[in-house]
Design a protein around this motif. Structure first.
Motif, PDB file in Angstrom:
ATOM      1  N   GLU A 241       0.822  -1.214   0.000  1.00 12.53           N
ATOM      2  CA  GLU A 241       0.000   0.000   0.000  1.00 12.53           C
ATOM      3  C   GLU A 241       0.852   1.257   0.000  1.00 12.53           C
ATOM      4  N   LEU A 242       2.081   1.158   0.492  1.00 10.18           N
ATOM      5  CA  LEU A 242       2.919   2.339   0.677  1.00 10.18           C
ATOM      6  C   LEU A 242       4.044   2.480  -0.339  1.00 10.18           C
ATOM      7  N   TRP A 243       4.607   1.352  -0.799  1.00  8.58           N
ATOM      8  CA  TRP A 243       5.751   1.475  -1.689  1.00  8.58           C
ATOM      9  C   TRP A 243       5.833   0.290  -2.652  1.00  8.58           C
ATOM     10  N   CYS A 244       6.574   0.497  -3.738  1.00  6.00           N
ATOM     11  CA  CYS A 244       6.895  -0.562  -4.696  1.00  6.00           C
ATOM     12  C   CYS A 244       8.198  -0.160  -5.387  1.00  6.00           C
ATOM     13  N   PRO A 245       8.920  -1.103  -5.984  1.00  6.66           N
ATOM     14  CA  PRO A 245      10.158  -0.758  -6.677  1.00  6.66           C
ATOM     15  C   PRO A 245       9.918   0.333  -7.726  1.00  6.66           C
ATOM     16  N   GLY A 246      10.654   1.424  -7.633  1.00  6.35           N
ATOM     17  CA  GLY A 246      10.477   2.523  -8.571  1.00  6.35           C
ATOM     18  C   GLY A 246       9.425   3.521  -8.150  1.00  6.35           C
ATOM     19  N   GLY A 247       8.666   3.181  -7.097  1.00 12.64           N
ATOM     20  CA  GLY A 247       7.668   4.103  -6.565  1.00 12.64           C
ATOM     21  C   GLY A 247       6.522   4.398  -7.517  1.00 12.64           C
ATOM     22  N   GLU A 248       5.899   5.538  -7.288  1.00 12.80           N
ATOM     23  CA  GLU A 248       4.720   5.939  -8.044  1.00 12.80           C
ATOM     24  C   GLU A 248       4.970   5.964  -9.546  1.00 12.80           C
ATOM     25  N   ALA A 249       6.096   6.535  -9.962  1.00  8.47           N
ATOM     26  CA  ALA A 249       6.382   6.705 -11.390  1.00  8.47           C
ATOM     27  C   ALA A 249       6.443   5.357 -12.109  1.00  8.47           C
ATOM     28  N   ALA A 250       7.143   4.388 -11.506  1.00  7.70           N
ATOM     29  CA  ALA A 250       7.292   3.080 -12.140  1.00  7.70           C
ATOM     30  C   ALA A 250       5.955   2.336 -12.192  1.00  7.70           C
ATOM     31  N   PHE A 251       5.187   2.437 -11.115  1.00 10.00           N
ATOM     32  CA  PHE A 251       3.895   1.746 -11.077  1.00 10.00           C
ATOM     33  C   PHE A 251       2.958   2.294 -12.150  1.00 10.00           C
ATOM     34  N   ILE A 252       2.885   3.606 -12.267  1.00  7.21           N
ATOM     35  CA  ILE A 252       1.973   4.207 -13.246  1.00  7.21           C
ATOM     36  C   ILE A 252       2.436   3.904 -14.669  1.00  7.21           C
ATOM     37  N   LYS A 253       3.748   3.899 -14.901  1.00  4.68           N
ATOM     38  CA  LYS A 253       4.257   3.561 -16.235  1.00  4.68           C
ATOM     39  C   LYS A 253       3.843   2.140 -16.619  1.00  4.68           C
ATOM     40  N   ARG A 254       3.934   1.225 -15.667  1.00  2.00           N
ATOM     41  CA  ARG A 254       3.525  -0.161 -15.923  1.00  2.00           C
ATOM     42  C   ARG A 254       2.019  -0.226 -16.185  1.00  2.00           C
ATOM     43  N   MET A 255       1.257   0.551 -15.432  1.00  2.00           N
ATOM     44  CA  MET A 255      -0.184   0.588 -15.617  1.00  2.00           C
ATOM     45  C   MET A 255      -0.541   1.084 -17.019  1.00  2.00           C
ATOM     46  N   ILE A 256       0.126   2.132 -17.450  1.00  2.00           N
ATOM     47  CA  ILE A 256      -0.132   2.693 -18.784  1.00  2.00           C
ATOM     48  C   ILE A 256       0.174   1.676 -19.868  1.00  2.00           C
ATOM     49  N   GLU A 257       1.320   1.027 -19.775  1.00  2.00           N
ATOM     50  CA  GLU A 257       1.713   0.041 -20.783  1.00  2.00           C
ATOM     51  C   GLU A 257       0.711  -1.105 -20.850  1.00  2.00           C
ATOM     52  N   GLN A 258       0.240  -1.573 -19.696  1.00  3.73           N
ATOM     53  CA  GLN A 258      -0.687  -2.697 -19.676  1.00  3.73           C
ATOM     54  C   GLN A 258      -2.107  -2.289 -20.076  1.00  3.73           C
ATOM     55  N   SER A 259      -2.436  -1.012 -19.881  1.00 10.75           N
ATOM     56  CA  SER A 259      -3.784  -0.566 -20.262  1.00 10.75           C
ATOM     57  C   SER A 259      -4.010  -0.691 -21.764  1.00 10.75           C
ATOM     58  N   ALA A 260      -2.935  -0.618 -22.549  1.00  9.95           N
ATOM     59  CA  ALA A 260      -3.054  -0.714 -24.004  1.00  9.95           C
ATOM     60  C   ALA A 260      -3.606  -2.072 -24.447  1.00  9.95           C
TER      61      ALA A 260
END
Length: 345
Positions: free
Chosen positions: A258-277
């Motif tokens: 809930e608080l952190w992931c490798p690369g933080g917010e930027a990395a998580f959102i980038k992965r989300m964008i790529e997978q949304s396609a």
């Protein structure tokens, strides 16, 4: 109706006009809804009723009262140590989403079970689906990688008759996936929403919490606590008190995912964008919270790389804190209109 802009140049002041939490907390009314809150309500240095927002039990009980009073959620609880989010800010996100949906619906907000949303990382608190269902009647699927969170959210849904048939809770078995496994082959969602992990590591989250605790303690010595949600609750995600060996105890809790992931917010959102396609025809609007303004350029670049048709940045202000929602769609204007043509008003 407030209309989301296509740029982030215009800052909105205060909570959304439809947000019922814009006014100061009416503690007598909240205590009436949830008598247990009375143990935490005291007068601040200005002689106004308030609670200690650095006390985890006070914050959780206030949340119970808000959910009961405004949304008729008769039972709400979370496992110890799990995220206890500020209700006013969560509600704001949903109201701006409603405005976004209204843009392609003749300016009218679509309500009821015809609208279906996907909450990525619902947590054990299940606040977005609960508030969204109660405020607009929308259907929700809540997804999470933590079995305890999914179990806790299911318990909340089952315990509240006002949520019956409105929320499904799904376990994401592969933490590398965001939408795969959560959006079925023939399933369509009108929107997704997400409050992504903010920090890059637990150490970073701890340092940030300690710094904010010191700053907030200094401010508290200078002035009394403000009972307005745009002030006090905007800090609920930052406050804590020192306990034991100097480790902060966050009043809002939070597990690692809930608080952190490798690369933080930027990395998580980038992965989300790529997978949304991979689901471009199965969702009208993909959206996510973005806490760090400096992440916006990279986010916009990632959205252009996947050929998003429309990109929005919606700013939200809660007191001095400014956050933003980034929304994108792969559908043309014509396809958006066709998508919404079946909605009743």
């Amino acid at each position: 109706m407030a209309k989301p802009s296509k740029t982030s140049s215009q800052q909105k002041k205060g909570l959304h006009p439809r947000n019922p939490h814009r006014a100061r907390y009416d503690f007598p009314a909240l205590v009436k809804s949830t008598p247990a809150l009375s143990a935490f309500v005291k007068k601040n240095p200005f002689g106004e009723l308030s609670v200690d927002f650095s006390d985890p039990d006070a914050v959780k009980t206030l949340n119970k009262a808000l959910l009961s009073h405004f949304y008729q959620i008769s039972f709400w609880d979370i496992p110890k140590g799990y995220l206890c989010p500020p209700i006013p800010g969560r509600a704001d996100y949903l109201h701006y989403l409603a405005d976004l949906l209204a843009e392609t619906h003749h300016g009218k907000i679509p309500k009821g079970k015809q609208i279906k949303g996907l909450d990525i990382g619902m947590g054990a608190n299940c606040v977005y689906p609960m508030v969204g269902h109660r405020a607009y009647g929308w259907q929700f699927v809540g997804a999470d990688i933590d079995p305890v969170s999914v179990k806790g959210a299911k318990l909340l849904v089952e315990a509240n008759s006002s949520l019956k048939g409105g929320i499904q809770c799904r376990l994401q078995s592969n933490p590398d996936n965001i939408f795969t496994g959560m959006i079925n082959a023939k399933e369509r969602f009108d929107f997704t929403l997400c409050n992504p992990p903010f920090h890059t590591s637990m150490e970073e989250a701890t340092r940030g919490s300690e710094r904010k605790v010191r700053n907030l303690a200094a401010n508290a010595r200078k002035k009394g606590a403000d009972t307005r949600p745009s002030h006090a609750m905007s800090h609920a995600s930052a406050k804590g008190v020192s306990q034991g060996k100097g480790k902060p105890v966050l009043n809002f809790g939070g597990q690692n995912a809930e608080l952190w992931c490798p690369g933080g917010e930027a990395a998580f959102i980038k992965r989300m964008i790529e997978q949304s396609a991979d689901f471009k025809t199965q969702c009208l609007w993909f959206t996510t919270m973005v806490s760090k303004k400096e992440n916006l350029p990279a986010i916009k670049q990632a959205l252009k790389a996947v050929k998003a048709k429309d990109i929005r940045v919606i700013e939200m202000a809660q007191g001095q804190k400014v956050t933003r929602v980034v929304a994108w769609t792969f559908l043309s204007t014509e396809a958006q209109a066709e998508w919404c043509s079946g909605w009743s008003e």
